[in-house]
Motif scaffolding. Structure first.
Motif, short mmCIF file in Angstrom:
data_model
loop_
_atom_site.label_atom_id
_atom_site.label_comp_id
_atom_site.label_asym_id
_atom_site.label_seq_id
_atom_site.Cartn_x
_atom_site.Cartn_y
_atom_site.Cartn_z
N GLU A 9 0.83 -1.21 0.00
CA GLU A 9 0.00 0.00 0.00
C GLU A 9 0.86 1.26 0.00
N LYS A 47 -2.83 -15.45 -7.39
CA LYS A 47 -3.04 -14.87 -6.05
C LYS A 47 -2.52 -13.44 -6.01
N ASN A 49 -2.16 -11.41 -8.54
CA ASN A 49 -3.05 -10.58 -9.36
C ASN A 49 -4.31 -10.19 -8.59
N GLN A 50 -4.87 -11.12 -7.84
CA GLN A 50 -6.07 -10.82 -7.07
C GLN A 50 -5.79 -9.76 -6.00
N ILE A 51 -4.64 -9.87 -5.35
CA ILE A 51 -4.27 -8.88 -4.34
C ILE A 51 -4.08 -7.51 -4.99
N LEU A 53 -5.43 -6.42 -7.77
CA LEU A 53 -6.75 -5.91 -8.15
C LEU A 53 -7.47 -5.30 -6.95
N TRP A 54 -7.43 -5.99 -5.84
CA TRP A 54 -8.08 -5.53 -4.63
C TRP A 54 -7.49 -4.20 -4.16
N LYS A 55 -6.16 -4.11 -4.13
CA LYS A 55 -5.50 -2.88 -3.69
C LYS A 55 -5.75 -1.74 -4.67
N LYS A 57 -8.37 -1.26 -6.53
CA LYS A 57 -9.75 -0.79 -6.32
C LYS A 57 -9.82 0.03 -5.02
N GLU A 58 -9.21 -0.49 -3.97
CA GLU A 58 -9.23 0.18 -2.67
C GLU A 58 -8.61 1.58 -2.74
#
Length: 101
Positions: A9, A47, A49-51, A53-55, A57-58
């Motif tokens: 982050e 995995k 890539n999913q993290i 994507l999540w970050k 968006k956040e």
């Protein structure tokens, strides 16, 4: 893991601060064919890539999907392979001798 997410982050925020709206998170779906643990590496990439994507968006960062393409045709890939072999053998003559025995 929590420390890694915090570092991720902070890194995203740092780049976003520098590039503002010209900062994107890049995702690739890379297959590791011909490599030991191919399935494990591919699963790990998913995995990650999913993290990402999540970050993204956040934190409100755009995402871009790319493809790891190095050669337009098989010919160019083969030419590059020969070039790499020649370069390797120029720096390591014993490898060339071993390959020809």
């Amino acid at each position: 893991m929590k420390e890694d997410m915090k570092a991720l982050e902070e890194t995203i925020k740092w780049y976003r601060n520098i590039f503002v709206d010209d900062y994107y998170i890049e995702l690739q779906r890379y297959t590791h064919q011909g490599v030991k643990n191919h399935d494990n590496l591919t699963n790990e990439q998913e995995k990650v890539n999913q993290i990402l994507l999540w970050k993204a968006k956040e934190l409100g960062v755009e995402v871009i999907g790319t493809n790891d393409v190095r050669f337009i045709t098989k010919f160019y890939a083969e030419a590059n392979e020969y070039q790499n072999r020649i370069a390797l053998c120029d720096s390591m003559p014993q490898v060339w001798q071993e390959a020809n025995n």
